[in-house]
Design a protein around this motif. Sequence first.
Motif, PDB file in Angstrom:
ATOM      1  N   ASP A  45       0.780  -1.501  -0.199  1.00 39.16           N
ATOM      2  CA  ASP A  45       0.040   0.119  -0.244  1.00 39.16           C
ATOM      3  C   ASP A  45       0.849   1.323  -0.011  1.00 39.16           C
ATOM      4  O   ASP A  45       0.414   2.461  -0.546  1.00 39.16           O
ATOM      5  CB  ASP A  45      -0.873   0.081   1.169  1.00 39.16           C
ATOM      6  CG  ASP A  45      -2.184  -0.842   1.197  1.00 39.16           C
ATOM      7  OD1 ASP A  45      -2.373  -1.474  -0.070  1.00 39.16           O
ATOM      8  OD2 ASP A  45      -2.590  -1.412   2.134  1.00 39.16           O
ATOM      9  N   SER A  76     -10.218  -0.455  -5.673  1.00 41.80           N
ATOM     10  CA  SER A  76      -9.061  -1.255  -5.332  1.00 41.80           C
ATOM     11  C   SER A  76      -8.411  -0.602  -3.859  1.00 41.80           C
ATOM     12  O   SER A  76      -7.510  -1.227  -3.312  1.00 41.80           O
ATOM     13  CB  SER A  76      -7.930  -0.952  -6.347  1.00 41.80           C
ATOM     14  OG  SER A  76      -7.348   0.404  -6.402  1.00 41.80           O
ATOM     15  N   ASN A  77      -9.393   0.372  -3.355  1.00 42.30           N
ATOM     16  CA  ASN A  77      -9.003   0.784  -2.172  1.00 42.30           C
ATOM     17  C   ASN A  77      -7.387   1.734  -2.141  1.00 42.30           C
ATOM     18  O   ASN A  77      -6.772   2.052  -1.317  1.00 42.30           O
ATOM     19  CB  ASN A  77      -8.849  -0.001  -0.834  1.00 42.30           C
ATOM     20  CG  ASN A  77     -10.374  -0.459  -0.586  1.00 42.30           C
ATOM     21  OD1 ASN A  77     -11.008   0.281  -0.879  1.00 42.30           O
ATOM     22  ND2 ASN A  77     -10.539  -1.623  -0.376  1.00 42.30           N
ATOM     23  N   ARG A  78      -7.005   1.825  -3.427  1.00 46.46           N
ATOM     24  CA  ARG A  78      -5.612   2.589  -3.754  1.00 46.46           C
ATOM     25  C   ARG A  78      -6.131   4.037  -4.230  1.00 46.46           C
ATOM     26  O   ARG A  78      -5.228   4.917  -4.272  1.00 46.46           O
ATOM     27  CB  ARG A  78      -4.823   1.891  -4.507  1.00 46.46           C
ATOM     28  CG  ARG A  78      -4.313   0.431  -3.934  1.00 46.46           C
ATOM     29  CD  ARG A  78      -3.516  -0.083  -5.034  1.00 46.46           C
ATOM     30  NE  ARG A  78      -2.136   0.760  -4.840  1.00 46.46           N
ATOM     31  CZ  ARG A  78      -1.081   0.157  -4.083  1.00 46.46           C
ATOM     32  NH1 ARG A  78      -1.147  -0.817  -3.439  1.00 46.46           N
ATOM     33  NH2 ARG A  78       0.055   0.967  -4.466  1.00 46.46           N
ATOM     34  N   TYR A  79      -7.454   4.374  -4.413  1.00 48.70           N
ATOM     35  CA  TYR A  79      -7.581   5.325  -5.197  1.00 48.70           C
ATOM     36  C   TYR A  79      -7.475   6.489  -4.498  1.00 48.70           C
ATOM     37  O   TYR A  79      -7.996   6.764  -3.229  1.00 48.70           O
ATOM     38  CB  TYR A  79      -9.268   5.473  -5.590  1.00 48.70           C
ATOM     39  CG  TYR A  79      -9.704   6.525  -6.282  1.00 48.70           C
ATOM     40  CD1 TYR A  79      -9.212   6.583  -7.781  1.00 48.70           C
ATOM     41  CD2 TYR A  79     -10.823   7.237  -5.725  1.00 48.70           C
ATOM     42  CE1 TYR A  79      -9.828   7.858  -8.382  1.00 48.70           C
ATOM     43  CE2 TYR A  79     -11.351   8.224  -6.419  1.00 48.70           C
ATOM     44  CZ  TYR A  79     -10.887   8.544  -7.820  1.00 48.70           C
ATOM     45  OH  TYR A  79     -11.341   9.536  -8.386  1.00 48.70           O
ATOM     46  N   ASP A  80      -6.944   7.570  -4.809  1.00 43.59           N
ATOM     47  CA  ASP A  80      -6.802   8.940  -4.229  1.00 43.59           C
ATOM     48  C   ASP A  80      -7.490   9.858  -4.827  1.00 43.59           C
ATOM     49  O   ASP A  80      -7.096  10.392  -6.074  1.00 43.59           O
ATOM     50  CB  ASP A  80      -5.187   9.260  -4.025  1.00 43.59           C
ATOM     51  CG  ASP A  80      -4.856  10.465  -3.262  1.00 43.59           C
ATOM     52  OD1 ASP A  80      -5.807  10.970  -2.845  1.00 43.59           O
ATOM     53  OD2 ASP A  80      -3.580  10.834  -3.162  1.00 43.59           O
TER      54      ASP A  80
END
Length: 82
Positions: A45, A76-80
């Motif tokens: 992460d 993906s829960n990586r999205y900023d």
Amino acid sequence: SDAELALDAEFLDVYKNCNGVIMMFDITKQWTFSYIMKELPKVPDHIPVCVLGNHRDMGEHRVILPDDVRDFIKSSNRYDKH
């Protein structure tokens, strides 16, 4: 053999000392995006990832839609959002 196993990326920390990851897929080939969907969760992460679609000039053969990519990245829960 043991030598072949030692060289397999599944057994190596390919992200050690990594500053970022670029993952590229071909918008005309589903399997390339499927590969990214499988591999992105494996990236730690704390490492930034850039996902790029290639072969934009082949849009008439596109099989990966922009909304599919956006939805996957957001999920993906990586999205900023910034």
